[in-house]
Design a protein around this motif. Structure first.
Motif: not given
Length: 418
Positions: A302-316, A345-349
């Protein structure tokens, strides 16, 4: 041209961080090395604030009053002037070029002030409020890359201004809330800018870095380059969204969801997560102890997809702004949401950059409990007060509101509300 400091008559600096999860007040004095030395701290759970914007004036006012009161008691001082942060109001930034004629004479302080004043007069219209107008580079007759044009000659002096604006209504509500506490606002600073001032080293500011301030309701971005902040942005996703996802996904109360996120949450899965069992209290169960056992891997799922979405939005956002290359490959994570396990680690990825955790480094007197990433914005507000000139944001107060001190503020609040 050194800017005057925002220091009160009794040598104090005060900062109030109005966030969606907590409100924090730091009171500091200057140490011998020129850094702020914190002598008073107050913080408590935020009330009346959502996504950085005021939604309940009375609740927010009382929360600010209580926080400042606690800091004043610890410092045994009374404050009247503060620097505050802005995390709501959808702050947006743009770079604007301004030029003034010179007639070929030598450039002096007067010319520099003239071009800076012209840039500072830029506003975002009726619906937007100017928060910052920061000079990031000068030009003479079209030649760029000039840091200090004084003493040079030319026909046209130009300056590139980084202009940050926010929704006028949100800014007015925030400033009104603070002034109702009988505090005068000396400066208003966007949160990622303040966090960068607290956590970045000089080389990072010069070479290029992205600060990602992960708050409870918003994730804000600031890009620093050549010693200046050149871009800011905000995303309406934060740590509270992770907590809500856990509460909905596992049918557990929000308080337990926050506790599970803190104790067991992580952004990266491991094989051992399947074997670790977590007891999840259920919503609406009257009897204590009735829980639903789940493997930890479900929580991480549950936690991982929300943080992935956050960093993907930052990248875009960085890619769309054009500042992704200027920011280089360096990222500093700060804010309360960055303390979740595996975030670095997730942010770096996701971002494909080098990531480090940011803590306040230009301040004395903070204990371990208040010296972490969650207090970077409040620390940065103190740093801003030491280097920045007072902004034009000085809301007027009526004569009967000018009384200072603990009794004056709380007495007035009680008279108005009871």
């Amino acid at each position: 041209m050194k800017k005057p400091r925002i220091v009160t008559k009794n040598g104090l600096i005060a900062a109030v961080d109005v966030g969606s999860s907590k409100i924090c007040c730091f009171i500091a004095r200057l140490a011998d090395d020129g850094k702020p030395n914190v002598v008073g701290i107050g913080h408590q759970i935020s009330r009346g604030v959502r996504q950085g914007a005021i939604i309940d004036m009375e609740q927010a006012e009382m929360a600010v009053l209580s926080t400042v009161h606690a800091a004043e008691q610890m410092a045994q001082e009374t404050i009247t002037d503060v620097v505050i942060n802005l995390s709501g109001g959808y702050p947006a930034s743009q770079t604007i070029g301004v030029e003034v004629p010179l007639s070929g004479r030598e450039i002096g302080d007067h010319d520099l002030q003239r071009v800076l004043m012209q840039g500072a007069q830029i506003n975002g219209g009726v619906e937007r409020r100017l928060i910052h107008s920061i000079p990031v580079g000068y030009t003479i007759d079209g030649s760029r890359g000039i840091r200090d044009p004084r003493g040079m000659f030319g026909d046209r002096l130009g300056v590139d201004m980084h202009v940050v604006t926010a929704a006028a209504g949100a800014v007015r509500n925030l400033t009104n809330c603070v002034t109702r506490c009988h505090l005068e606002i000396k400066a208003l600073v966007v949160s990622p800018y303040a966090s960068g001032l607290a956590t970045l080293v000089e080389d990072e500011m010069d070479l290029g870095v992205t600060v990602i301030d992960m708050g409870a309701a918003t994730t804000s971005i600031a890009v620093f380059f050549d010693g200046h902040v050149v871009y800011t942005d905000s995303i309406a996703i934060g740590g509270s969204h992770v907590t809500n996802d856990i509460a909905r996904g596992l049918s557990t109360p929000l308080a337990h969801a926050e506790r599970m996120k803190t104790l067991y949450g992580n952004c990266l899965a491991t094989p051992a997560d399947e074997r670790e069992i977590i007891q999840v209290p259920q919503v609406g169960e009257e009897e204590a102890g009735i829980t639903n056992p789940i493997p930890r891997s479900i929580l991480i799922g549950i936690v991982q997809p929300r943080l992935e979405e956050t960093f993907e939005l930052v990248r875009s956002r960085l890619e769309a702004s054009g500042f992704d290359k200027i920011a280089g490959r360096r990222v500093v994570l700060t804010g309360g949401g960055s303390q979740l396990g595996g975030v670095r680690e997730l942010a770096a990825l996701v971002l494909d950059k080098q990531v480090r955790m940011g803590r306040p480094i230009r301040i004395h007197g903070l204990a371990d409990s208040t010296g972490g990433p969650a207090f970077a914005t409040a620390s940065g507000l103190l740093n801003y007060a030491l280097q920045a000139e007072p902004e034009s944001l000085k809301p007027s107060r009526s004569q009967h509101e000018s009384s200072s001190g603990l009794f004056g503020r709380f007495g007035s609040w009680l008279k108005e509300n009871f």
